[in-house]
Design an enzyme around this catalytic site. Structure first.
Site, mmCIF file in Angstrom:
data_model
loop_
_atom_site.group_PDB
_atom_site.id
_atom_site.type_symbol
_atom_site.label_atom_id
_atom_site.label_comp_id
_atom_site.label_asym_id
_atom_site.label_seq_id
_atom_site.Cartn_x
_atom_site.Cartn_y
_atom_site.Cartn_z
ATOM 1 N N ARG A 20 -95.856 99.197 47.106
ATOM 2 C CA ARG A 20 -95.580 98.228 46.048
ATOM 3 C C ARG A 20 -94.627 98.838 45.029
ATOM 4 O O ARG A 20 -93.734 98.175 44.515
ATOM 5 C CB ARG A 20 -96.876 97.774 45.348
ATOM 6 N N TYR A 39 -81.204 74.820 39.417
ATOM 7 C CA TYR A 39 -82.111 74.660 40.555
ATOM 8 C C TYR A 39 -83.473 74.142 40.083
ATOM 9 O O TYR A 39 -84.022 74.617 39.087
ATOM 10 C CB TYR A 39 -82.241 76.001 41.269
ATOM 11 N N ASP A 41 -77.484 83.607 37.188
ATOM 12 C CA ASP A 41 -77.856 83.371 38.584
ATOM 13 C C ASP A 41 -76.554 83.272 39.378
ATOM 14 O O ASP A 41 -75.797 82.314 39.236
ATOM 15 C CB ASP A 41 -78.661 82.072 38.679
ATOM 16 N N LYS A 71 -80.352 83.320 50.371
ATOM 17 C CA LYS A 71 -79.192 82.476 50.659
ATOM 18 C C LYS A 71 -78.060 83.306 51.272
ATOM 19 O O LYS A 71 -78.201 83.839 52.359
ATOM 20 C CB LYS A 71 -78.764 81.740 49.390
#
Length: 384
Positions: free
Chosen positions: A51, A103, A175, A200
């Site tokens: 982690r 978004y 972004d 993406k």
């Protein structure tokens, strides 16, 4: 030659990367482990628990920093978990000025998760710097920008917003999912944090869900690393490996995305049954000159509205498509079509959606890297 001095097309393959120390593997191995042996308490080789850090994820984070001209990269389980980490830099009572055309998942995270913890969000059309400044007060701590925006392809002047953020001592996050660092590098324009849904274009093959942040400042990076480790929304080694593999072909894929995007945008603009086409490459597109100055090309994302702005007509078109796949997401090698009002932006109330142009008849295309003639023929038969 230093790897820091490489041009972009070389950075995607070599930037921040080194052969594996164990056996010289050219591609970083998938370290499918949760923990690491120690010789004595604290005696380890830089990795204790996956982690906190994993060698495969570290290789991806180094590549992310390289292609964005940053210093520190962080990889997350999704784009939204990367955004979640940024908002966790804030405290109750803080305020954020955000792009109003963004978004739907970002809007949902801001409004339905973080507002109840006392963080206030102002959604503003960022074509005007004055409009942004009107919403800045002593509680404002962050400006959140998407450019080009999803799905209206609005272009925001990052340099101008950066000057505004510095004037008021605010963090600025961009972004960069739609543009990718192939087209624009926000850190070079004065931004503090670059965010990606690496699901993406960076991954590029519709086979991973990954998020990314890149920064230059060490103090800011340390805060984000702490949040990443404390909250635990990290991507696994397999997803890290696949995203890193995707980055290595980003430059050749993006070139074709841009070429095909231009061909399809021009085709749609001339079509008698199409009313509006949104693509930053058009001279008539709002802030086209800004796009020319801060982007190296105009990308493969396009939105359009059929004549009459008819909802039923839009649904018929997306249902008839054969090469374009009707699906959520974007940025893969295959072309995708979406209906934002009922898919990616369904979480935004209709009244709010339509203020920014996301009408029920809007169709969004993620233009892939197939043959452009085949894509145009598919649109022709679907539009009629």
């Amino acid at each position: 030659m230093s790897k820091k001095d490489l041009k972009f097309n070389s950075k995607t393959i070599h930037g921040g990367q080194h052969p594996d120390k164990a056996y010289g593997a050219v591609m970083p191995p998938i370290y499918q482990t949760s923990t690491y042996a120690q010789t004595t308490p604290g005696g380890h080789q830089g990795f204790e628990y996956s982690r906190s850090a994993n060698p495969t994820r570290t290789a991806l984070e180094n590549a992310l920093a390289s292609i964005e001209n940053g210093v520190y990269g962080l990889a997350f389980a999704s784009g939204l978990s990367a955004m979640d980490a940024v908002i966790k830099l804030l405290n109750p009572g803080d305020e954020v000025v955000s792009t109003n055309d963004l978004y739907g998942g970002s809007y949902r995270l801001f409004k339905q998760i973080f507002e109840k913890y006392g963080i206030t969000f102002h959604f503003v059309g960022m074509q005007s710097i004055d409009a942004i400044e009107e919403h800045i007060n002593s509680n404002t701590k962050l400006i959140w920008v998407e450019t080009p925006t999803n799905p209206m392809m609005n272009v925001i002047d990052v340099k101008a917003v950066s000057k505004l953020a510095k004037k008021h001592n605010l963090l600025l996050a961009v972004d960069n999912t739609f543009a990718t660092p192939y087209l624009q590098r926000p850190l070079d324009l004065g931004v503090d944090i670059v965010m990606h849904s690496a699901t993406k274009y960076l991954g590029g093959h519709s086979d991973v869900v990954v998020g990314a942040l890149v920064v230059k400042d060490k103090e800011l990076a340390d805060k984000l690393y702490f949040i990443q480790n404390a909250s635990g929304a990290v991507c696994g080694p397999m997803d890290s490996f696949l995203t890193l593999r995707g980055i290595k072909t980003l430059h050749v894929r993006m070139q074709r995305h841009c070429e095909n995007g231009k061909a399809i945008a021009e085709y749609l603009a001339k079509h008698p049954r199409i009313e509006k086409v949104y693509w930053p490459g058009f001279q008539t597109h709002p802030n086209h000159e800004v796009a020319k100055s801060q982007m190296d090309d105009f990308g493969g994302m396009i939105s359009f509205v059929p004549s009459g702005s008819n909802y039923e007509e839009a649904i018929k078109i997306v249902e008839k498509l054969q090469i374009f796949t009707l699906a959520e997401s974007l940025g893969g090698v295959e072309s995708l079509a979406g209906h934002p009002a009922s898919m990616t932006h369904a979480s935004i109330p209709k009244e709010e959606r339509e203020k920014s142009g996301v009408v029920d008849s809007l169709i969004r295309l993620s233009v892939g890297i197939e043959d452009a003639d085949d894509l145009i023929a598919d649109l022709e038969q679907a539009i009629g």
